[in-house]
Scaffold this motif. Structure first.
Motif, short mmCIF file in Angstrom:
data_model
loop_
_atom_site.label_atom_id
_atom_site.label_comp_id
_atom_site.label_asym_id
_atom_site.label_seq_id
_atom_site.Cartn_x
_atom_site.Cartn_y
_atom_site.Cartn_z
N PRO A 84 33.22 66.69 28.13
CA PRO A 84 34.27 65.92 28.79
C PRO A 84 34.80 66.61 30.04
N GLU A 85 34.69 67.92 30.11
CA GLU A 85 35.21 68.63 31.29
C GLU A 85 34.51 68.19 32.58
N GLN A 86 33.22 67.87 32.51
CA GLN A 86 32.52 67.39 33.70
C GLN A 86 33.01 66.01 34.11
N VAL A 87 33.26 65.16 33.13
CA VAL A 87 33.76 63.81 33.42
C VAL A 87 35.18 63.89 33.97
N LEU A 88 36.00 64.73 33.37
CA LEU A 88 37.38 64.90 33.86
C LEU A 88 37.39 65.47 35.27
N ALA A 89 36.47 66.40 35.56
CA ALA A 89 36.39 66.96 36.91
C ALA A 89 35.99 65.88 37.91
N GLU A 90 35.08 65.00 37.52
CA GLU A 90 34.68 63.90 38.41
C GLU A 90 35.84 62.94 38.64
N LEU A 91 36.59 62.65 37.59
CA LEU A 91 37.76 61.78 37.75
C LEU A 91 38.79 62.44 38.65
N ALA A 92 38.98 63.74 38.48
CA ALA A 92 39.93 64.46 39.34
C ALA A 92 39.46 64.44 40.79
N ARG A 93 38.15 64.57 41.00
CA ARG A 93 37.59 64.53 42.36
C ARG A 93 37.89 63.19 43.01
N ARG A 94 37.81 62.12 42.22
CA ARG A 94 38.03 60.78 42.76
C ARG A 94 39.51 60.44 42.95
N GLU A 95 40.36 61.21 42.30
CA GLU A 95 41.79 60.92 42.37
C GLU A 95 42.26 60.93 43.82
N GLY A 96 42.99 59.92 44.18
CA GLY A 96 43.49 59.83 45.55
C GLY A 96 42.55 59.08 46.48
N LEU A 97 41.31 58.85 46.06
CA LEU A 97 40.39 58.03 46.83
C LEU A 97 40.55 56.59 46.37
N SER A 98 40.57 55.69 47.29
CA SER A 98 40.57 54.29 46.85
C SER A 98 39.18 53.99 46.30
N GLY A 99 39.11 53.03 45.42
CA GLY A 99 37.82 52.64 44.86
C GLY A 99 36.84 52.22 45.95
N LEU A 100 37.35 51.57 46.97
CA LEU A 100 36.48 51.12 48.07
C LEU A 100 35.96 52.32 48.86
N GLU A 101 36.83 53.31 49.09
CA GLU A 101 36.39 54.52 49.81
C GLU A 101 35.34 55.27 49.00
N GLU A 102 35.58 55.39 47.70
CA GLU A 102 34.65 56.12 46.83
C GLU A 102 33.29 55.43 46.81
N LYS A 103 33.29 54.10 46.72
CA LYS A 103 32.04 53.34 46.71
C LYS A 103 31.30 53.50 48.04
N ALA A 104 32.01 53.44 49.15
CA ALA A 104 31.40 53.61 50.47
C ALA A 104 30.80 55.01 50.60
N LEU A 105 31.50 56.01 50.08
CA LEU A 105 31.00 57.38 50.13
C LEU A 105 29.72 57.52 49.33
N ARG A 106 29.69 56.92 48.12
CA ARG A 106 28.47 56.96 47.31
C ARG A 106 27.30 56.31 48.03
N LYS A 107 27.56 55.16 48.68
CA LYS A 107 26.49 54.47 49.41
C LYS A 107 25.98 55.32 50.56
N ALA A 108 26.88 56.00 51.27
CA ALA A 108 26.48 56.86 52.39
C ALA A 108 25.64 58.02 51.89
N VAL A 109 26.04 58.62 50.78
CA VAL A 109 25.28 59.74 50.21
C VAL A 109 23.89 59.25 49.78
N GLN A 110 23.82 58.09 49.14
CA GLN A 110 22.54 57.55 48.71
C GLN A 110 21.66 57.22 49.91
#
Length: 119
Positions: A84-110
């Protein structure tokens, strides 16, 4: 938040401790013995039950089914050497990002990865 993290960490340790237990005496050991597909099937079942509970709108059912889903996800994570620590770290990383920003970032990385593969 700390007690939530502690609960997940304790459950993850229990799951890991049951990996090599007797499948006749431990539900978790039985799932591990059946292999990854059995756990994935169980997660699918629990996800469906969680959706149905949410549609029913009964808070106690929603909590109960979500707990089942999370528990089976802990087993799946353990199968992959994760916790769970890896999942919690990922959630913490996303904290403060809007869902739209996070999705756009994933698309750019891909997109960058796809371009690198073609090079």
């Amino acid at each position: 938040m700390s007690s939530m993290n502690d609960t997940l960490a304790r459950l993850a340790r229990v799951v890991e401790s049951r990996r090599d237990a007797d499948p006749d005496k431990s539900y978790v050991a039985r799932l591990f013995a059946k292999g990854p597909d059995a756990v994935l099937k169980k997660i699918g079942e629990e996800a469906t039950e969680t959706v149905m509970a949410a549609k029913d709108g009964v808070p106690e059912k929603i909590v109960y089914e979500t707990a089942d889903l999370w528990f089976h996800c802990l087993i799946m994570l353990a199968q992959h050497g994760l916790g769970p620590e890896q999942v919690l770290a990922e959630l913490a990383r996303r904290e403060g990002l809007s869902g739209l920003e996070e999705k756009a970032l994933r698309k750019a990385v891909q997109r960058d990865a796809d371009e690198a593969d073609r090079s």
